[in-house]
Design a protein around this motif. Structure first.
Motif, PDB file in Angstrom:
ATOM      1  N   GLN A   1     -10.783 -27.659   8.249  1.00 41.14           N
ATOM      2  CA  GLN A   1     -10.162 -28.601   9.185  1.00 41.14           C
ATOM      3  C   GLN A   1      -8.636 -28.581   9.095  1.00 41.14           C
ATOM      4  O   GLN A   1      -7.951 -29.101   9.985  1.00 41.14           O
ATOM      5  CB  GLN A   1     -10.667 -30.013   8.932  1.00 41.14           C
ATOM      6  CG  GLN A   1     -10.147 -30.653   7.661  1.00 41.14           C
ATOM      7  CD  GLN A   1     -10.535 -32.118   7.549  1.00 41.14           C
ATOM      8  OE1 GLN A   1     -11.151 -32.689   8.432  1.00 41.14           O
ATOM      9  NE2 GLN A   1     -10.160 -32.748   6.435  1.00 41.14           N
ATOM     10  N   ARG A   2      -8.098 -27.970   8.062  1.00 38.57           N
ATOM     11  CA  ARG A   2      -6.647 -27.854   7.917  1.00 38.57           C
ATOM     12  C   ARG A   2      -6.076 -26.733   8.779  1.00 38.57           C
ATOM     13  O   ARG A   2      -4.864 -26.648   8.963  1.00 38.57           O
ATOM     14  CB  ARG A   2      -6.277 -27.610   6.446  1.00 38.57           C
ATOM     15  CG  ARG A   2      -6.704 -28.751   5.523  1.00 38.57           C
ATOM     16  CD  ARG A   2      -6.406 -28.426   4.059  1.00 38.57           C
ATOM     17  NE  ARG A   2      -6.810 -29.504   3.178  1.00 38.57           N
ATOM     18  CZ  ARG A   2      -6.078 -30.560   2.872  1.00 38.57           C
ATOM     19  NH1 ARG A   2      -4.849 -30.651   3.382  1.00 38.57           N
ATOM     20  NH2 ARG A   2      -6.520 -31.484   2.053  1.00 38.57           N
ATOM     21  N   PHE A   3      -6.944 -25.860   9.287  1.00 35.24           N
ATOM     22  CA  PHE A   3      -6.495 -24.771  10.148  1.00 35.24           C
ATOM     23  C   PHE A   3      -6.469 -25.245  11.593  1.00 35.24           C
ATOM     24  O   PHE A   3      -7.244 -26.108  11.990  1.00 35.24           O
ATOM     25  CB  PHE A   3      -7.437 -23.567  10.029  1.00 35.24           C
ATOM     26  CG  PHE A   3      -7.340 -22.831   8.722  1.00 35.24           C
ATOM     27  CD1 PHE A   3      -6.494 -21.751   8.584  1.00 35.24           C
ATOM     28  CD2 PHE A   3      -8.105 -23.223   7.635  1.00 35.24           C
ATOM     29  CE1 PHE A   3      -6.411 -21.062   7.391  1.00 35.24           C
ATOM     30  CE2 PHE A   3      -8.028 -22.546   6.435  1.00 35.24           C
ATOM     31  CZ  PHE A   3      -7.172 -21.465   6.308  1.00 35.24           C
ATOM     32  N   PRO A   4      -5.601 -24.676  12.409  1.00 32.26           N
ATOM     33  CA  PRO A   4      -5.627 -25.019  13.843  1.00 32.26           C
ATOM     34  C   PRO A   4      -6.924 -24.549  14.481  1.00 32.26           C
ATOM     35  O   PRO A   4      -7.574 -23.621  13.998  1.00 32.26           O
ATOM     36  CB  PRO A   4      -4.407 -24.263  14.406  1.00 32.26           C
ATOM     37  CG  PRO A   4      -4.106 -23.199  13.406  1.00 32.26           C
ATOM     38  CD  PRO A   4      -4.514 -23.733  12.073  1.00 32.26           C
ATOM     39  N   GLU A   5      -7.282 -25.188  15.569  1.00 35.67           N
ATOM     40  CA  GLU A   5      -8.561 -24.893  16.220  1.00 35.67           C
ATOM     41  C   GLU A   5      -8.659 -23.445  16.678  1.00 35.67           C
ATOM     42  O   GLU A   5      -9.744 -22.862  16.714  1.00 35.67           O
ATOM     43  CB  GLU A   5      -8.775 -25.834  17.405  1.00 35.67           C
ATOM     44  CG  GLU A   5     -10.161 -25.749  18.023  1.00 35.67           C
ATOM     45  CD  GLU A   5     -10.370 -26.764  19.119  1.00 35.67           C
ATOM     46  OE1 GLU A   5     -11.437 -26.745  19.754  1.00 35.67           O
ATOM     47  OE2 GLU A   5      -9.452 -27.583  19.355  1.00 35.67           O
ATOM     48  N   ASP A   6      -7.530 -22.843  17.029  1.00 36.83           N
ATOM     49  CA  ASP A   6      -7.529 -21.467  17.518  1.00 36.83           C
ATOM     50  C   ASP A   6      -7.106 -20.466  16.443  1.00 36.83           C
ATOM     51  O   ASP A   6      -6.628 -19.376  16.760  1.00 36.83           O
ATOM     52  CB  ASP A   6      -6.615 -21.336  18.735  1.00 36.83           C
ATOM     53  CG  ASP A   6      -5.171 -21.746  18.415  1.00 36.83           C
ATOM     54  OD1 ASP A   6      -4.933 -22.315  17.319  1.00 36.83           O
ATOM     55  OD2 ASP A   6      -4.288 -21.506  19.270  1.00 36.83           O
ATOM     56  N   ALA A   7      -7.293 -20.824  15.177  1.00 29.82           N
ATOM     57  CA  ALA A   7      -6.895 -19.939  14.078  1.00 29.82           C
ATOM     58  C   ALA A   7      -7.654 -18.617  14.147  1.00 29.82           C
ATOM     59  O   ALA A   7      -8.773 -18.535  14.654  1.00 29.82           O
ATOM     60  CB  ALA A   7      -7.151 -20.627  12.739  1.00 29.82           C
ATOM     61  N   SER A   8      -7.036 -17.574  13.603  1.00 30.88           N
ATOM     62  CA  SER A   8      -7.605 -16.228  13.657  1.00 30.88           C
ATOM     63  C   SER A   8      -8.897 -16.134  12.840  1.00 30.88           C
ATOM     64  O   SER A   8      -9.005 -16.667  11.734  1.00 30.88           O
ATOM     65  CB  SER A   8      -6.594 -15.213  13.114  1.00 30.88           C
ATOM     66  OG  SER A   8      -7.194 -13.943  12.950  1.00 30.88           O
ATOM     67  N   ALA A   9      -9.864 -15.425  13.398  1.00 34.16           N
ATOM     68  CA  ALA A   9     -11.132 -15.208  12.694  1.00 34.16           C
ATOM     69  C   ALA A   9     -10.931 -14.426  11.399  1.00 34.16           C
ATOM     70  O   ALA A   9     -11.681 -14.604  10.430  1.00 34.16           O
ATOM     71  CB  ALA A   9     -12.107 -14.458  13.603  1.00 34.16           C
ATOM     72  N   TRP A  10      -9.913 -13.552  11.374  1.00 34.85           N
ATOM     73  CA  TRP A  10      -9.650 -12.748  10.169  1.00 34.85           C
ATOM     74  C   TRP A  10      -9.207 -13.614   8.993  1.00 34.85           C
ATOM     75  O   TRP A  10      -9.274 -13.176   7.849  1.00 34.85           O
ATOM     76  CB  TRP A  10      -8.582 -11.699  10.471  1.00 34.85           C
ATOM     77  CG  TRP A  10      -9.022 -10.685  11.471  1.00 34.85           C
ATOM     78  CD1 TRP A  10      -8.702 -10.638  12.794  1.00 34.85           C
ATOM     79  CD2 TRP A  10      -9.911  -9.583  11.243  1.00 34.85           C
ATOM     80  NE1 TRP A  10      -9.316  -9.571  13.413  1.00 34.85           N
ATOM     81  CE2 TRP A  10     -10.059  -8.902  12.483  1.00 34.85           C
ATOM     82  CE3 TRP A  10     -10.567  -9.109  10.114  1.00 34.85           C
ATOM     83  CZ2 TRP A  10     -10.860  -7.766  12.608  1.00 34.85           C
ATOM     84  CZ3 TRP A  10     -11.366  -7.967  10.242  1.00 34.85           C
ATOM     85  CH2 TRP A  10     -11.504  -7.320  11.474  1.00 34.85           C
ATOM     86  N   VAL A  11      -8.787 -14.836   9.287  1.00 33.62           N
ATOM     87  CA  VAL A  11      -8.370 -15.754   8.222  1.00 33.62           C
ATOM     88  C   VAL A  11      -9.465 -16.760   7.911  1.00 33.62           C
ATOM     89  O   VAL A  11      -9.872 -16.927   6.761  1.00 33.62           O
ATOM     90  CB  VAL A  11      -7.073 -16.495   8.624  1.00 33.62           C
ATOM     91  CG1 VAL A  11      -6.695 -17.512   7.542  1.00 33.62           C
ATOM     92  CG2 VAL A  11      -5.936 -15.508   8.851  1.00 33.62           C
TER      93      VAL A  11
END
Length: 353
Positions: A99-109
Motif C-alpha cells: 500500500q506504500r507504492f503508488p497504484e500504477d507502480a511498475s510490476a517489475w518492482v
C-alpha cells in the motif's frame, strides 16, 4: 548409508480413492442441485463454470498450498496448527508494504516485493516453530498452539485499522488486477491462483518423491529413533519441514491478498482446521511417515466441494423431514471427516501389522 524407501503403491491407492470420492461427490451435488436461470438459460446450480471456478477451485488454491506445507510436517511426525495465523500475518504484511507504492507502480518492482515479503514472514514464523520444537524438545501441538495465538496477536496489535490497505490507499494494480486476480475475458476465469497451486504441488511432489531430503522426511516420520541411529540429522530435517510449512502459508497469504486486493486482522481465522482436515483426508497419517502433496490437494478439493454443496443445496429433503442447511454444518462435516480419516488410518495400520 541409511536410505528410506517411501511407500509407493499405498499412496497411489489412496489418491485413486480420493478421485473416486470427488467424482461421486460431484455427481451427487449435480443431481441434488436445483436448476437456476443464468442469462435466460436454465443451468445446473452446481455444475457450471461460474460456480466451480470462483467458489471452489480458486479459494481451494490457497487452502491446498497450506495443506501441502502441513503435509510436510505431518509426514515428519509433527503437527502445525499455526498455519492460519501465519497466513493472516503474511497477508497483512504484504498489504502493509504494497500500500506504500503508488497504484500504477511498475510490476517489475511490486511483484518481487509482493512475493518476498510474505515468503520472508512465513519463513521466519516457520523457523520459530521449528526451533522451539527441535531446540527445546517441546511437543509440536503445544508449540504451534502457542504461536497460533502469538502470530495472530502480532497481526492484531500491528494493524490498528483492522484492515489494509487503509484509508484511501489501494494496492498496486500490477499486483492485483494484472497479476493475481487477472481475468481471462473470453473464459471468464482468474487462473493465476490455480497456476501457483499447481506449481507448488509439482515442486512438493518432486521434493518428497525424488530427492534425498524428501526421503529423509519420510524416514523421520516413519521411525524417528531409527533415523537418528542411522545418522540422519533429525533436528535439521524437522526444522526444514516447519520452515517449508511457513513458506507455503506465506505464499498462500500472498495469493489471497493479491486476489482480493486487501487483508484484515481476521484473515485466516479458523483455516487451520480446514487445512489439517485437507491433509488428513488426503492421506497424511498423524502418526507420521505417510502422505503426499497430491493427496493434500485432493483433500482440499473434497473439503471445498462439501462447503460449496452446503451453500448450493440450502436444504436436504429426506422424504419424511426436510433439513435446512447453513455454513455452520460444514464445520460439523469437516470434523466428522477428520475423525473418519484418522479412524481409517488407525484401522489400516492394524491391518498392515
Amino acid at each position: 548409508m541409511f536410505c528410506y524407501q517411501a511407500p509407493v503403491k499405498l499412496p497411489r491407492v489412496q489418491e485413486a480413492g480420493l478421485l473416486v470420492v470427488i467424482v461421486l461427490l460431484g455427481l451427487l451435488l449435480t443431481f441434488a442441485a436445483e436448476p437456476v436461470t443464468v442469462r435466460g438459460v436454465a443451468v445446473n446450480n452446481f455444475f457450471r463454470l461460474d460456480n466451480l471456478i470462483p467458489n471452489v477451485a480458486t479459494p481451494m488454491s490457497w487452502m491446498a498450498i497450506m495443506a501441502i506445507g502441513v503435509t510436510f510436517v505431518i509426514v515428519a511426525g509433527g503437527i502445525d496448527i499455526s498455519v492460519g495465523s501465519i497466513f493472516g500475518l503474511a497477508a497483512l504484511g504484504t498489504a502493509a508494504v504494497l500500500q506504500r507504492f503508488p497504484e500504477d507502480a511498475s510490476a517489475w518492482v511490486v511483484i518481487p516485493v509482493g512475493m518476498l515479503v510474505p515468503v520472508g514472514i512465513g519463513l521466519a514464523c516457520g523457523l520459530i516453530n521449528g526451533a522451539l520444537v527441535t531446540g527445546l524438545r517441546m511437543h509440536p501441538f503445544i508449540v504451534t498452539l502457542g504461536t497460533l495465538s502469538i502470530f495472530r496477536g502480532i497481526a492484531l496489535v500491528s494493524v490498528p485499522t483492522k484492515s489494509l490497505p487503509s484509508g484511501d490507499k489501494s494496492l498496486p494494480v500490477a499486483f492485483t488486477e494484472n497479476f493475481l486476480s487477472k481475468t481471462i475475458d473470453f473464459l471468464h476465469l482468474q487462473p493465476v491462483p490455480m497456476i501457483i497451486m499447481l506449481v507448488c504441488v509439482v515442486v512438493a511432489w518432486v521434493f518428497l518423491s525424488h530427492t534425498v531430503a524428501g526421503r529423509q522426511v519420510y524416514a523421520v516420520g516413519g521411525n524417528e529413533e531409527a533415523a537418528r541411529f542411522s545418522g540422519l540429522p533429525v533436528a535439521r530435517i524437522k526444522l526444514r519441514v516447519y520452515a517449508l510449512s511457513g513458506v507455503l502459508a506465506g505464499i498462500a497469504g500472498m495469493v489471497s491478498t493479491g486476489y482480493f486486493g486487501s487483508a484484515n486482522t481476521a484473515t485466516g481465522e479458523g483455516y487451520e482446521l480446514i487445512v489439517i482436515a485437507s491433509a488428513v483426508v488426503g492421506g497424511a497419517s498423524l502418526t507420521g511417515g505417510r502422505g503426499s502433496a497430491l493427496g493434500a490437494v485432493l483433500g482440499a478439493l473434497i473439503i471445498k466441494l462439501i462447503e460449496n454443496g452446503i451453500f448450493i443445496l440450502k436444504k436436504i429433503n429426506l422424504g419424511f423431514v426436510t433439513l435446512g442447511l447453513s455454513k455452520e454444518y460444514s464445520k460439523i462435516i469437516i470434523g466428522i471427516a477428520i475423525v473418519i480419516a484418522v479412524a481409517i488410518d488407525r484401522l489400516s495400520e492394524r491391518w498392515r501389522k
